[in-house]
Scaffold this active site. Structure first.
Site, PDB file in Angstrom:
ATOM      1  CB  VAL A   1      -0.977  -0.007   1.209  1.00 12.42           C
ATOM      2  CG1 VAL A   1      -1.865   1.235   1.177  1.00 12.42           C
ATOM      3  CG2 VAL A   1      -1.826  -1.270   1.226  1.00 12.42           C
TER       4      VAL A   1
ATOM      5  NE  ARG B   1       9.295  -5.647   8.405  1.00 14.12           N
ATOM      6  CZ  ARG B   1       8.265  -6.451   8.248  1.00 14.12           C
ATOM      7  NH1 ARG B   1       7.758  -7.052   9.292  1.00 14.12           N
ATOM      8  NH2 ARG B   1       7.742  -6.692   7.060  1.00 14.12           N
TER       9      ARG B   1
ATOM     10  CD  GLU C   1     -13.442   6.059   3.157  1.00 16.56           C
ATOM     11  OE1 GLU C   1     -14.048   7.081   3.487  1.00 16.56           O
ATOM     12  OE2 GLU C   1     -13.961   4.917   3.183  1.00 16.56           O
TER      13      GLU C   1
ATOM     14  N   GLY D   1      -1.164  -9.177  -3.737  1.00 15.61           N
ATOM     15  CA  GLY D   1      -1.117  -8.113  -2.726  1.00 15.61           C
ATOM     16  C   GLY D   1      -2.438  -7.905  -2.005  1.00 15.61           C
TER      17      GLY D   1
ATOM     18  CG  ASP E   1      -9.090  -8.037   6.963  1.00 14.57           C
ATOM     19  OD1 ASP E   1      -8.283  -7.167   7.349  1.00 14.57           O
ATOM     20  OD2 ASP E   1      -9.827  -7.881   5.971  1.00 14.57           O
TER      21      ASP E   1
ATOM     22  CE  LYS F   1     -10.874  -5.024   5.604  1.00 10.67           C
ATOM     23  NZ  LYS F   1     -10.704  -5.986   4.512  1.00 10.67           N
TER      24      LYS F   1
HETATM   25  P1  NAP Z   1       3.143  -4.955   3.538  1.00 12.30           P
HETATM   26  O1  NAP Z   1       3.231  -5.071   2.055  1.00 12.30           O
HETATM   27  O2  NAP Z   1       3.566  -6.113   4.358  1.00 12.30           O
HETATM   28  O3  NAP Z   1       3.999  -3.657   3.960  1.00 12.30           O
HETATM   29  C1  NAP Z   1       4.297  -3.354   5.279  1.00 12.30           C
HETATM   30  C2  NAP Z   1       5.374  -2.299   5.315  1.00 12.30           C
HETATM   31  O4  NAP Z   1       5.588  -1.904   6.664  1.00 12.30           O
HETATM   32  C3  NAP Z   1       6.713  -2.753   4.769  1.00 12.30           C
HETATM   33  O5  NAP Z   1       7.342  -1.689   4.082  1.00 12.30           O
HETATM   34  C4  NAP Z   1       7.518  -3.078   6.033  1.00 12.30           C
HETATM   35  O6  NAP Z   1       8.900  -2.878   5.879  1.00 12.30           O
HETATM   36  C5  NAP Z   1       6.970  -2.044   6.988  1.00 12.30           C
HETATM   37  N1  NAP Z   1       7.018  -2.458   8.385  1.00 12.30           N
HETATM   38  C6  NAP Z   1       6.384  -3.493   8.980  1.00 12.30           C
HETATM   39  N2  NAP Z   1       6.668  -3.524  10.291  1.00 12.30           N
HETATM   40  C7  NAP Z   1       7.478  -2.492  10.538  1.00 12.30           C
HETATM   41  C8  NAP Z   1       8.126  -1.998  11.691  1.00 12.30           C
HETATM   42  N3  NAP Z   1       7.973  -2.593  12.883  1.00 12.30           N
HETATM   43  N4  NAP Z   1       8.903  -0.892  11.576  1.00 12.30           N
HETATM   44  C9  NAP Z   1       9.071  -0.277  10.381  1.00 12.30           C
HETATM   45  N5  NAP Z   1       8.480  -0.695   9.243  1.00 12.30           N
HETATM   46  C10 NAP Z   1       7.702  -1.796   9.326  1.00 12.30           C
HETATM   47  O7  NAP Z   1       1.664  -4.599   3.990  1.00 12.30           O
HETATM   48  P2  NAP Z   1       0.508  -3.870   3.151  1.00 12.30           P
HETATM   49  O8  NAP Z   1      -0.251  -4.889   2.389  1.00 12.30           O
HETATM   50  O9  NAP Z   1       1.071  -2.695   2.450  1.00 12.30           O
HETATM   51  O10 NAP Z   1      -0.460  -3.405   4.331  1.00 12.30           O
HETATM   52  C11 NAP Z   1      -0.152  -2.295   5.137  1.00 12.30           C
HETATM   53  C12 NAP Z   1      -1.362  -1.940   5.994  1.00 12.30           C
HETATM   54  O11 NAP Z   1      -2.472  -1.639   5.148  1.00 12.30           O
HETATM   55  C13 NAP Z   1      -1.849  -3.048   6.925  1.00 12.30           C
HETATM   56  O12 NAP Z   1      -2.363  -2.480   8.106  1.00 12.30           O
HETATM   57  C14 NAP Z   1      -2.980  -3.696   6.134  1.00 12.30           C
HETATM   58  O13 NAP Z   1      -3.902  -4.344   6.956  1.00 12.30           O
HETATM   59  C15 NAP Z   1      -3.576  -2.479   5.486  1.00 12.30           C
HETATM   60  N6  NAP Z   1      -4.328  -2.719   4.263  1.00 12.30           N
HETATM   61  C16 NAP Z   1      -3.798  -3.464   3.265  1.00 12.30           C
HETATM   62  C17 NAP Z   1      -4.534  -3.646   2.103  1.00 12.30           C
HETATM   63  C18 NAP Z   1      -4.006  -4.476   0.963  1.00 12.30           C
HETATM   64  O14 NAP Z   1      -4.780  -4.731   0.040  1.00 12.30           O
HETATM   65  N7  NAP Z   1      -2.748  -4.886   0.956  1.00 12.30           N
HETATM   66  C19 NAP Z   1      -5.793  -3.052   1.974  1.00 12.30           C
HETATM   67  C20 NAP Z   1      -6.303  -2.275   3.030  1.00 12.30           C
HETATM   68  C21 NAP Z   1      -5.560  -2.123   4.154  1.00 12.30           C
HETATM   69  P3  NAP Z   1       9.794  -3.752   4.838  1.00 12.30           P
HETATM   70  O15 NAP Z   1       9.319  -3.307   3.471  1.00 12.30           O
HETATM   71  O16 NAP Z   1      11.181  -3.366   5.098  1.00 12.30           O
HETATM   72  O17 NAP Z   1       9.470  -5.183   5.114  1.00 12.30           O
HETATM   73  N1  HSE Z   2      -6.513  -8.451   3.270  1.00  9.16           N
HETATM   74  C1  HSE Z   2      -7.576  -7.528   3.081  1.00  9.16           C
HETATM   75  C2  HSE Z   2      -8.612  -8.131   2.153  1.00  9.16           C
HETATM   76  C3  HSE Z   2      -7.021  -6.256   2.513  1.00  9.16           C
HETATM   77  O1  HSE Z   2      -8.321  -9.143   1.504  1.00  9.16           O
HETATM   78  O2  HSE Z   2      -9.726  -7.606   2.093  1.00  9.16           O
HETATM   79  C4  HSE Z   2      -8.052  -5.154   2.402  1.00  9.16           C
HETATM   80  O3  HSE Z   2      -8.412  -4.686   3.657  1.00  9.16           O
END
Ligand code: NAP
Ligand code: HSE
Length: 416
Positions: A12, A43, A121, A178, A192, A196
């Site tokens: 994201v 990280r 949002e 993703g 999850d 929500k």
């Molecule tokens: P992701 O791809 O796993 O990315 C997480 C990021 O956070 C990575 O850059 C990671 O660093 C960094 N990170 C994790 N723990 C950390 C820490 N302790 N200190 C510093 N950096 C840290 O996850 P994502 O899919 O983007 O999701 C991010 C958030 O959005 C989550 O809360 C998720 O529930 C929410 N979300 C995701 C989606 C979706 O479709 N993916 C949709 C809605 C909401 P590294 O890159 O170095 O590993």
């Molecule tokens: N893992 C979540 C899903 C991301 O599949 O709906 C969006 O919140």
């Protein structure tokens, strides 16, 4: 100019950086100011990334940087993210987050703490602007019911399983695309969607329930036979989040659900989400769009950034004053539903009679019945009329105790 720090530059976070750049001029016109990402927190500094912003591993370089106006939390997790977001709020930063797990546990504490704008949002239904719809667009309404497909990963898996594809294979694909959480058990286990649902229920009813308080079931036990039954009887299987207000009780539940295939929500396939909200003034409204994935989620994150840049600040959970109503969470045992049961038994004389006797003893009336011969076992597929959760649970336990029944019995609630 508005300066932003992004904590978490993964699926994201990267999409937010890219889309802020792609639509820079449009966003500047809408926000009234230029928006610039000045720092990101990750990280692993050595990971290969598609974006080019200054990176650090120390979140305080963002939360405590006097130059930064908005902290965007996209790292995930509950307590670690809570620490980071609290630090940002203490340092008077506006906050934007997509983290529903954080909000499922800490939304009321964060609301108390936030003297600055707080946008979330992206935390529900990915790219669908459901938070603004519920908190602002429907603010005149007493909300009667919310029913939604609010996990993209599960909807994607269930949709692909209808084509005969293997559950594990499709889950892996959803992770690659993703859609899934860092720990996909959160998706397939229903947690999850529950996170929500709790956020939506707080906006609708100002109710501070936690995931442990509500009924949560995932899609792990759904198999091709259930999907066949659904087809035969004119249903689709969807993981739904359901909130209902009945008098002063709020019913909150997440589970796989059989819904009639003619219903609009039954037609929502793939990663798409849909939320139906019934308000007493407006009637039913419905929202549809991509529920997961980098770009869809970035669309929602950036909308919060623009709103903050414009200087708009709605009360975080939608209530400026305490709600003068004493809503209580409905006990799980008291929830009423119709059920589908899948029972595998040894093919012996009298088996069906014994099972139906147990159902009758618990006042559970059968609506449809189907028997499928399979392997060494007969598969008995029932659907029931409405009954209480506690009665079906007792009946299932008693039926499972028969030596001719293969445990566990699978059941799916039917919503009509
Ligand atoms: P992701 O791809 O796993 O990315 C997480 C990021 O956070 C990575 O850059 C990671 O660093 C960094 N990170 C994790 N723990 C950390 C820490 N302790 N200190 C510093 N950096 C840290 O996850 P994502 O899919 O983007 O999701 C991010 C958030 O959005 C989550 O809360 C998720 O529930 C929410 N979300 C995701 C989606 C979706 O479709 N993916 C949709 C809605 C909401 P590294 O890159 O170095 O590993
Ligand atoms: N893992 C979540 C899903 C991301 O599949 O709906 C969006 O919140």
């Amino acid at each position: 100019m508005i300066k932003i720090g992004i904590i978490g530059v993964g699926t994201v976070g990267e999409a937010v950086v890219k889309n802020l750049k792609k639509n820079k001029e449009i966003i500047k016109a809408r926000a009234g100011k230029e928006i610039k990402v000045v720092k990101g927190v990750v990280r692993d500094l050595n990971k290969k990334r598609d974006i080019n912003i200054p990176l650090t591993t120390d979140y305080k370089e963002v939360t405590q940087d006097p130059e930064i106006d908005i902290v965007v939390e996209l790292m995930g997790g509950v307590e670690s993210a809570y620490k980071v977001v609290k630090d940002a709020l203490i340092h008077k930063k506006a906050v934007v987050t997509a983290n529903k797990a954080l909000l499922a546990y800490h939304r009321f504490e964060l609301q108390k703490l936030a003297s600055t704008p707080f946008g979330y949002e992206a935390s529900v239904a990915g790219g669908i602007p459901i938070i603004k719809a519920l908190r602002d667009g429907l603010s005149a309404n007493d909300i009667i019911e919310i029913k939604g497909i609010i996990n993209g990963t599960c909807n994607y898996i269930l949709s692909e399983m209808k084509k005969g594809r293997d559950y594990q294979e499709v889950l892996k694909e959803a992770q690659k695309l993703g859609y899934a959480e860092a720990n996909p058990t959160f998706d397939v286990g229903g947690y999850d969607a529950a996170h929500k649902l709790l956020i939506l229920a707080s906006i609708a009813y100002n109710i501070d329930a936690k995931p442990e308080d509500i009924l949560i079931e995932g899609i792990e036990n759904i198999n091709l036979m259930d999907i066949e039954f659904a087809k035969e009887f004119g249903y689709e299987i969807k993981l739904l989040g359901i909130a209902k207000k009945i008098d002063n009780k709020i019913e909150l539940r997440v589970h796989p659900t059989l819904i009639k295939k003619e219903e609009m929500i039954a037609k929502v396939d793939g990663v798409m989400n849909a939320v139906s909200v019934i308000g007493d003034t407006v009637g039913e409204t419905m929202y549809y769009g991509p529920g997961a994935g980098g770009d869809a989620t970035a669309s929602a994150v950036i909308s919060d950034i623009i709103e903050i840049a414009r200087g708009i600040k709605a009360p975080m959970l939608g209530f400026k004053l305490p709600l003068n109503k004493n809503y209580k969470l409905k006990e799980i045992d008291e929830i009423e539903s119709k059920y589908y049961l899948r029972i595998a038994t040894k093919d012996k004389v009298g088996v069906l009679n014994k099972i139906t006797n147990v159902l009758a003893k618990h006042n559970i009336s059968i609506e449809t019945f189907l028997q499928k011969p399979k392997d060494n076992f007969a598969k008995l597929l029932f659907s029931t009329h409405k009954c209480k959760e506690k009665e079906i649970k007792k009946a299932i336990k008693e039926i499972e105790a028969f030596d001719f029944v293969l445990k566990p019995i699978n059941y799916i609630r039917i919503e009509e």
